[in-house]
Design an enzyme around this catalytic site. Structure first.
Site, short mmCIF file in Angstrom:
data_model
loop_
_atom_site.label_atom_id
_atom_site.label_comp_id
_atom_site.label_asym_id
_atom_site.label_seq_id
_atom_site.Cartn_x
_atom_site.Cartn_y
_atom_site.Cartn_z
N GLY A 1 0.83 -1.20 0.00
CA GLY A 1 0.00 0.00 0.00
C GLY A 1 0.86 1.25 0.00
O GLY A 1 1.99 1.23 0.50
N GLN B 1 2.96 10.02 1.07
CA GLN B 1 4.28 9.39 1.21
C GLN B 1 5.24 9.76 0.07
O GLN B 1 6.44 9.61 0.21
CB GLN B 1 4.14 7.86 1.27
CG GLN B 1 3.47 7.36 2.52
CD GLN B 1 3.31 5.86 2.48
OE1 GLN B 1 2.35 5.34 1.90
NE2 GLN B 1 4.24 5.13 3.06
N CYS C 1 5.47 -0.20 7.13
CA CYS C 1 5.19 0.97 6.31
C CYS C 1 6.41 1.28 5.46
O CYS C 1 7.53 1.20 5.95
CB CYS C 1 4.87 2.16 7.22
SG CYS C 1 4.48 3.67 6.32
N LEU C 2 6.19 1.59 4.20
CA LEU C 2 7.31 1.94 3.32
C LEU C 2 8.05 3.19 3.83
O LEU C 2 9.22 3.36 3.53
CB LEU C 2 6.80 2.17 1.89
CG LEU C 2 6.45 0.89 1.12
CD1 LEU C 2 5.69 1.23 -0.16
CD2 LEU C 2 7.70 0.09 0.79
N HIS D 1 -4.73 1.86 7.29
CA HIS D 1 -3.36 2.38 7.41
C HIS D 1 -3.12 3.49 6.38
O HIS D 1 -2.58 4.55 6.71
CB HIS D 1 -2.39 1.21 7.19
CG HIS D 1 -0.94 1.57 7.13
ND1 HIS D 1 -0.03 1.16 8.08
CD2 HIS D 1 -0.23 2.32 6.24
CE1 HIS D 1 1.17 1.63 7.77
NE2 HIS D 1 1.08 2.33 6.66
N GLU D 2 -3.56 3.26 5.14
CA GLU D 2 -3.32 4.24 4.06
C GLU D 2 -4.17 5.50 4.24
O GLU D 2 -3.71 6.60 3.97
CB GLU D 2 -3.58 3.61 2.68
CG GLU D 2 -2.71 2.40 2.34
CD GLU D 2 -1.22 2.60 2.59
OE1 GLU D 2 -0.74 3.75 2.47
OE2 GLU D 2 -0.54 1.62 2.92
N HIS E 1 -2.57 7.88 6.58
CA HIS E 1 -1.51 8.70 5.96
C HIS E 1 -2.08 10.01 5.42
O HIS E 1 -1.44 11.05 5.51
CB HIS E 1 -0.87 7.95 4.78
CG HIS E 1 0.25 7.02 5.17
ND1 HIS E 1 1.39 7.45 5.80
CD2 HIS E 1 0.40 5.69 4.98
CE1 HIS E 1 2.20 6.42 5.99
NE2 HIS E 1 1.63 5.33 5.50
#
Ligand code: QAP
Ligand code: CO
Length: 237
Positions: free
Chosen positions: A104, A109, A149-150, A191-192, A195
């Site tokens: 994701g 991000q 998380c990236l 989660h996304e 962000h």
């Protein structure tokens, strides 16, 4: 869709940069052996069964901000219209997510404060999902699950999230839709969306854990900056 079908259905334009959309799984498998460009992009080699030639195409890899970058705290604005620019961003985000082996990615991000998220929780890495202006309209239960998380590379921690959610959003075609999600998909959507409101999974952890993660990532960053070497000019390769 088979690779050959994709190639036949959507031939690359004669001029300009061709950006493959689907199937990413094939493009990504090829990109693994791809050449890293000095621009930070990746070249993907895709084999065309139809013509038995290798197609070389540039893949976008956007720069992903890392915690504790303050830009990850920005709030994203709603997308007014899913136009060509928004679709391009969605495609670039998917390419970036696949190239980074993520499940994701939110526009915040990659430093774009727009309410766009992309995900793919499939094993086969060929089920891209795109949401503009996503909203949770129903949420049931609360369960702990492991998250990463990236933007927080190398760290995985347990976070409690709703077990079942219904998300409403605009698709890549600009049309509104609703989707029910359970399991990993439900976790990932929540989660996304966090962000987009400047929230990170580390915010659910203890101050102690968050501090440890922040210090380690800051240190990693410093080490990387010190050990960076000048790249060879492209002409030398
Ligand atoms: C969010 O995260 C997520 O540390 C998406 O070294 C993750 O794609 C939701 C990644 C887990 C639910 C469960 C993380 C890649 C990818 C790393 C990601 C890493 C390489 C994270
Ligand atoms: Co994340």
């Amino acid at each position: 869709m088979a690779l050959a079908d994709w190639y036949t259905a959507d031939p690359p334009p004669k001029t300009g940069t061709y950006r493959p959309f689907l199937p990413f799984a094939n493009a990504l498998r090829a990109a693994k052996e791809g050449i890293k460009l000095s621009s930070g992009g990746t070249l993907a080699t895709i084999c065309s069964r139809k013509h038995e030639i290798a197609l070389i195409t540039s893949m976008t890899k956007l720069v992903i901000l890392e915690y504790p970058d303050p830009r990850l705290r920005n709030k994203a604005r709603p997308v007014a219209k899913v136009d060509a620019a928004a679709r391009q961003l969605m495609d670039d985000m998917l390419e970036t997510m696949y190239a980074s082996k993520g499940i994701g990615l939110a526009a915040i991000q990659v430093n774009v404060p727009q309410r766009i998220i992309v995900l793919d929780v499939s094993e086969s890495r060929d089920q891209p999902l795109v949401f503009a202006n996503p909203e949770i309209v129903k949420s049931v239960g609360l369960v702990p699950g492991e998250e990463g998380c990236l933007s927080v590379p190398g760290f995985y921690e347990k976070v409690k999230r709703a077990e079942h959610v219904v998300v409403r959003a605009l698709g890549r075609d600009g049309k509104p839709f609703e989707m029910a999600a359970d399991g990993l998909l439900a976790v990932c959507v929540q989660h996304e969306i966090d962000h987009l409101d400047g929230k990170l999974f580390v915010d659910y952890l203890s101050e102690l854990k968050r501090q440890l993660i922040r210090r380690r990532l800051e240190k990693d960053r410093k080490v990387r900056a010190e050990t960076r070497v000048n790249r060879a000019p492209v002409s030398a390769i």
